[in-house]
Design a protein around this motif. Structure first.
Motif, PDB file in Angstrom:
ATOM      1  N   ASP A 220      -6.261  -5.759   5.605  1.00  0.00           N
ATOM      2  CA  ASP A 220      -6.324  -5.265   4.295  1.00  0.00           C
ATOM      3  C   ASP A 220      -7.534  -4.111   4.246  1.00  0.00           C
ATOM      4  O   ASP A 220      -7.228  -3.063   3.536  1.00  0.00           O
ATOM      5  CB  ASP A 220      -6.561  -6.306   3.157  1.00  0.00           C
ATOM      6  N   LEU A 221      -8.420  -4.270   4.886  1.00  0.00           N
ATOM      7  CA  LEU A 221      -9.586  -3.316   4.900  1.00  0.00           C
ATOM      8  C   LEU A 221      -9.065  -1.980   5.561  1.00  0.00           C
ATOM      9  O   LEU A 221      -9.312  -0.942   5.044  1.00  0.00           O
ATOM     10  CB  LEU A 221     -10.834  -3.897   5.525  1.00  0.00           C
ATOM     11  N   VAL A 222      -8.419  -2.263   6.700  1.00  0.00           N
ATOM     12  CA  VAL A 222      -7.741  -0.790   7.204  1.00  0.00           C
ATOM     13  C   VAL A 222      -6.780  -0.270   6.263  1.00  0.00           C
ATOM     14  O   VAL A 222      -7.064   0.994   6.235  1.00  0.00           O
ATOM     15  CB  VAL A 222      -7.223  -1.394   8.556  1.00  0.00           C
ATOM     16  N   LEU A 223      -5.814  -0.877   5.880  1.00  0.00           N
ATOM     17  CA  LEU A 223      -4.762  -0.389   5.098  1.00  0.00           C
ATOM     18  C   LEU A 223      -5.487   0.319   3.924  1.00  0.00           C
ATOM     19  O   LEU A 223      -5.130   1.239   3.330  1.00  0.00           O
ATOM     20  CB  LEU A 223      -3.782  -1.302   4.623  1.00  0.00           C
ATOM     21  N   GLN A 224      -6.701  -0.504   3.242  1.00  0.00           N
ATOM     22  CA  GLN A 224      -7.302   0.120   2.084  1.00  0.00           C
ATOM     23  C   GLN A 224      -7.954   1.455   2.237  1.00  0.00           C
ATOM     24  O   GLN A 224      -7.847   2.101   1.593  1.00  0.00           O
ATOM     25  CB  GLN A 224      -8.351  -0.897   1.314  1.00  0.00           C
ATOM     26  N   PHE A 225      -8.603   1.553   3.513  1.00  0.00           N
ATOM     27  CA  PHE A 225      -9.322   2.684   3.956  1.00  0.00           C
ATOM     28  C   PHE A 225      -8.199   3.852   4.038  1.00  0.00           C
ATOM     29  O   PHE A 225      -8.339   4.939   3.452  1.00  0.00           O
ATOM     30  CB  PHE A 225      -9.897   2.362   5.400  1.00  0.00           C
TER      31      PHE A 225
ATOM     32  N   SER B 199       1.612   5.952   5.909  1.00  0.00           N
ATOM     33  CA  SER B 199       2.185   5.014   6.381  1.00  0.00           C
ATOM     34  C   SER B 199       2.378   5.159   8.040  1.00  0.00           C
ATOM     35  O   SER B 199       2.091   4.007   8.643  1.00  0.00           O
ATOM     36  CB  SER B 199       3.757   4.968   5.910  1.00  0.00           C
ATOM     37  N   ILE B 200       2.332   6.201   8.438  1.00  0.00           N
ATOM     38  CA  ILE B 200       2.256   6.369  10.108  1.00  0.00           C
ATOM     39  C   ILE B 200       1.180   5.871  10.617  1.00  0.00           C
ATOM     40  O   ILE B 200       0.871   5.121  11.565  1.00  0.00           O
ATOM     41  CB  ILE B 200       2.815   7.834  10.445  1.00  0.00           C
ATOM     42  N   VAL B 201       0.082   6.534  10.150  1.00  0.00           N
ATOM     43  CA  VAL B 201      -1.408   6.270  10.565  1.00  0.00           C
ATOM     44  C   VAL B 201      -1.676   4.809  10.395  1.00  0.00           C
ATOM     45  O   VAL B 201      -2.167   3.931  11.474  1.00  0.00           O
ATOM     46  CB  VAL B 201      -2.361   7.167   9.796  1.00  0.00           C
ATOM     47  N   SER B 202      -1.418   4.250   9.357  1.00  0.00           N
ATOM     48  CA  SER B 202      -1.313   2.734   9.063  1.00  0.00           C
ATOM     49  C   SER B 202      -0.823   1.973   9.932  1.00  0.00           C
ATOM     50  O   SER B 202      -1.375   0.728  10.648  1.00  0.00           O
ATOM     51  CB  SER B 202      -1.342   2.465   7.700  1.00  0.00           C
ATOM     52  N   ALA B 203       0.605   2.140  10.291  1.00  0.00           N
ATOM     53  CA  ALA B 203       1.413   1.541  11.090  1.00  0.00           C
ATOM     54  C   ALA B 203       0.877   1.382  12.688  1.00  0.00           C
ATOM     55  O   ALA B 203       0.667   0.484  13.251  1.00  0.00           O
ATOM     56  CB  ALA B 203       2.927   1.935  11.127  1.00  0.00           C
ATOM     57  N   LEU B 204       0.498   2.784  12.907  1.00  0.00           N
ATOM     58  CA  LEU B 204      -0.305   2.735  14.200  1.00  0.00           C
ATOM     59  C   LEU B 204      -1.492   1.908  14.345  1.00  0.00           C
ATOM     60  O   LEU B 204      -1.870   1.411  15.434  1.00  0.00           O
ATOM     61  CB  LEU B 204      -0.632   4.298  14.660  1.00  0.00           C
ATOM     62  N   ALA B 205      -2.231   1.799  13.271  1.00  0.00           N
ATOM     63  CA  ALA B 205      -3.604   1.178  13.279  1.00  0.00           C
ATOM     64  C   ALA B 205      -3.432  -0.429  13.710  1.00  0.00           C
ATOM     65  O   ALA B 205      -4.205  -0.795  14.222  1.00  0.00           O
ATOM     66  CB  ALA B 205      -4.118   1.573  12.096  1.00  0.00           C
ATOM     67  N   ILE B 206      -2.639  -0.820  12.790  1.00  0.00           N
ATOM     68  CA  ILE B 206      -2.537  -2.283  12.913  1.00  0.00           C
ATOM     69  C   ILE B 206      -1.250  -2.772  13.908  1.00  0.00           C
ATOM     70  O   ILE B 206      -1.427  -4.137  14.257  1.00  0.00           O
ATOM     71  CB  ILE B 206      -2.328  -3.035  11.517  1.00  0.00           C
TER      72      ILE B 206
ATOM     73  N   TYR C 112       0.666  -1.131   0.090  1.00  0.00           N
ATOM     74  CA  TYR C 112       0.036   0.061  -0.108  1.00  0.00           C
ATOM     75  C   TYR C 112       0.944   1.272   0.095  1.00  0.00           C
ATOM     76  O   TYR C 112       0.325   2.237  -0.577  1.00  0.00           O
ATOM     77  CB  TYR C 112      -0.977  -0.286   1.358  1.00  0.00           C
ATOM     78  N   PHE C 113       1.966   1.171   0.648  1.00  0.00           N
ATOM     79  CA  PHE C 113       2.637   2.472   0.838  1.00  0.00           C
ATOM     80  C   PHE C 113       4.287   2.223   0.160  1.00  0.00           C
ATOM     81  O   PHE C 113       5.090   3.138   0.415  1.00  0.00           O
ATOM     82  CB  PHE C 113       2.698   2.899   2.200  1.00  0.00           C
ATOM     83  N   GLY C 114       4.534   1.010  -0.296  1.00  0.00           N
ATOM     84  CA  GLY C 114       5.887   0.700  -0.767  1.00  0.00           C
ATOM     85  C   GLY C 114       6.742   0.378   0.509  1.00  0.00           C
ATOM     86  O   GLY C 114       6.565   0.366   1.531  1.00  0.00           O
ATOM     87  N   SER C 115       7.877  -0.012  -0.029  1.00  0.00           N
ATOM     88  CA  SER C 115       9.011  -0.561   0.893  1.00  0.00           C
ATOM     89  C   SER C 115      10.155   0.196   1.363  1.00  0.00           C
ATOM     90  O   SER C 115      11.145   0.015   1.705  1.00  0.00           O
ATOM     91  CB  SER C 115       9.417  -2.128   0.472  1.00  0.00           C
ATOM     92  N   GLY C 116       9.906   1.697   1.003  1.00  0.00           N
ATOM     93  CA  GLY C 116      11.005   2.590   1.284  1.00  0.00           C
ATOM     94  C   GLY C 116      11.143   3.101   2.672  1.00  0.00           C
ATOM     95  O   GLY C 116      10.638   2.500   3.442  1.00  0.00           O
ATOM     96  N   ILE C 117      11.991   4.023   2.714  1.00  0.00           N
ATOM     97  CA  ILE C 117      12.374   4.530   4.005  1.00  0.00           C
ATOM     98  C   ILE C 117      11.301   5.104   4.847  1.00  0.00           C
ATOM     99  O   ILE C 117      11.229   4.988   6.145  1.00  0.00           O
ATOM    100  CB  ILE C 117      13.501   5.661   3.831  1.00  0.00           C
TER     101      ILE C 117
END
Length: 548
Positions: free
Chosen positions: A113-118, A130-137, A55-60
């Motif tokens: 997947d549902l959370v990250l897609q949102f 990426s920060i919000v998604s990492a915090l969410a899961i 969803y957000f790539g594997s970068g820095i």
């Protein structure tokens, strides 16, 4: 000076051991759980890149979000763990905390997947997303696991160990588990099994650790050992059921086993809205064919006895596309057939998300009913026209495979400059498109000329399969330039990484054909695309036997 709260509750025989710092069974369980929770935290952090990457790539930015989230969760966990331990210094409370965090891991694959897609659709900024998604899961479970160390130290200080030894041992054992979790997940688990299976395995290990603490506190002496052994056996059984799964197979093995028992010959004939579909069995090979002008045209084949086999040759050539992307996270297959291509890719790229798009609902039904195809968390079946799907979905793919035949030809709107440009625009950086091209001469020349207007880098491979005595050609449109020597080097490296059944380096060596220098065909556009006329003009029809 801290007063030993358990002194008044010691049994008489405990006095005999004073001065010898007995290593109790409860202490052993606490240290074992410390090792396991340390391994789970770091394993989950490494695994987080597999959740966020598509969803957000594997970068820095992704890694910064993951590391910051884990550190924040551990910080919160240390404060909460110490506070809770002072109020409720019980192994049962600690075990329940670990169990809750582990239960979250068991549920995570169902909603991640549902959370990250949102978030990917509602937050345009990749850094914030990426920060919000990492915090969410990740925040909740890592916080609960982070509570472990201060809580464990508080429990162990009730014994006669001094505080320095206790805290050093807890953190040392936990860090050793973290090292194992990091290396084991990165070097062993991720290449071996899918992210879903790893997550479930971590959840089961955590449940075992929590149950071990509760059991050790609830029972004493021999009963504790017996209870812990029973919990260990149950969790080992669950791990044996979970770990070998390469994510979830995109086909029902029971359906394939039943089809394997059937006699050879025609199994079914289905008239769909778009096609006249035949399912034909020849020993262990099950074939899907379309009838067109009296011919049975083979579209897809599977080996019922060997899920890793590709009986037809052109899917093997299309798999060469996997050598070019640096990391394959998302794959789009336009044209499903019986699903041989997406199933093959899923078997060897278990962490990639694969979208299979098929126009004909009858083909999807046949693929499910007779070939056992099914959706999983990483494999999606989508009923749609290929071009409509690309227009409606802007998210990039590392691999796009175009294998959209209707009968003996490709619909004209999937052979124009505008379509090829749409495919190009939907590729992620370093992405590649693989196209199965009709072999008839005039149409082939027009296709090549049109493709050259869109892709600066093209590779051509002989598929090995023949339609009307002509071999289809697999064209790979690349975003990155590579020399022929570099292509072969990447093929060797990709084969070593993915372990494909059909060696990529050998396929590149034997299937590569010369790139046409100056094709004389017409440029195909939405406004001018006489594909059917060119197709008929260039073929030399030779009637062959049925595909079955």
């Amino acid at each position: 000076m801290e007063i030993d709260a358990s002194a008044e509750n010691r049994r008489p025989e405990d006095a005999k051991t004073r001065g010898r710092s007995p290593f109790t069974f409860l202490a052993l369980c606490i240290y074992i759980a410390a090792f396991l929770t340390g391994a789970i935290v770091m394993s989950f952090e490494m695994l987080g890149s597999r959740y966020l990457g598509p969803y957000f790539g594997s970068g820095i930015y992704t890694w910064a979000a993951l590391i910051s989230t884990v550190l924040a969760a551990l910080c919160i966990g240390y404060f909460l763990g110490g506070s809770l331990a002072d109020r409720h210094p019980s192994p049962r409370v600690l075990g329940a905390t670990v169990a809750i965090g582990s239960a979250y891991l068991l549920l995570l694959p169902a909603f991640a997947d549902l959370v990250l897609q949102f978030f990917v659709w509602h937050i345009d900024d990749i850094k914030l997303g990426s920060i919000v998604s990492a915090l969410a899961i990740m925040l909740l479970p890592v916080t609960l696991f982070g509570m472990y160390s201060p809580f464990a130290i508080r429990l162990l200080l009730r014994s006669e160990h001094n505080s320095g030894v206790v805290s050093g041992t807890v953190y040392g054992v936990s860090t050793a588990g973290s090292i194992l979790g990091t290396l084991g997940t990165t070097f062993f688990l991720i290449p071996l099994i899918g992210s879903r299976a790893i997550t479930l395995s971590l959840g089961i290990l955590g449940i075992f650790a929590g149950a071990l603490l509760v059991g050790a506190a609830w029972y004493g002496g021999r009963h504790a050992r017996g209870g812990a052994l029973a919990v260990l056996l149950v969790c080992c059984e669950l791990l044996l059921q979970t770990s070998p799964v390469k994510a979830e197979d995109p086909f029902d093995s029971n359906i394939r086993a039943e089809m394997l028992k059937r006699k050879s010959g025609q199994i079914a004939h289905i008239e769909s809205v778009y096609n006249d579909i035949f399912v034909i069995k020849d020993a262990s090979i099950l074939k899907l064919a379309f009838q067109w002008n009296g011919w049975h045209l083979p579209e897809s084949q599977v080996n019922l006895a060997d899920p890793d086999d590709l009986p037809m040759l052109y899917p093997r050539a299309m798999s060469i596309a996997a050598i070019y992307p640096q990391d394959i996270k998302r794959v789009l297959v336009l044209g499903l057939g019986a699903g041989s291509i997406p199933v093959y890719l899923n078997r060897f790229l278990p962490d990639a998300t694969i979208d299979g798009v098929e126009l004909d609902p009858g083909v999807i039904d046949v693929a499910k009913k007779y070939f056992g195809l099914r959706e999983t968390n990483s494999f999606h079946l989508i009923e749609s026209d290929a071009r409509v799907f690309l227009n409606r979905h802007a998210r990039p793919y590392d691999l796009i495979m175009v294998d959209a035949f209707t009968g003996s030809y490709i619909p004209f709107h999937l052979m124009t400059k505008e379509f090829y440009q749409l495919v190009h625009d939907r590729l992620a950086p370093h992405g590649v498109a693989a196209l199965n091209i009709v072999p008839s001469e005039k149409l082939f020349d027009s296709n090549v000329r049109t493709l050259k207007l869109v892709f600066d880098n093209l590779d051509f491979f002989n598929s090995g399969d023949k339609i009307f005595s002509l071999s289809n050609v697999i064209v790979l449109g690349r975003l990155d330039p590579f020399t022929e020597a570099e292509t072969l080097q990447r093929a060797v490296a990709a084969q070593d990484r993915y372990k494909f059944r059909f060696d990529l380096s050998q396929l590149v060596a034997i299937r590569r054909i010369e790139t046409p220098k100056a094709p004389k065909g017409e440029v195909l556009t939405d406004d001018f695309a006489p594909a059917n006329v060119f197709d008929a003009y260039g073929r030399r029809y030779r009637r062959q036997g049925p595909a079955g």
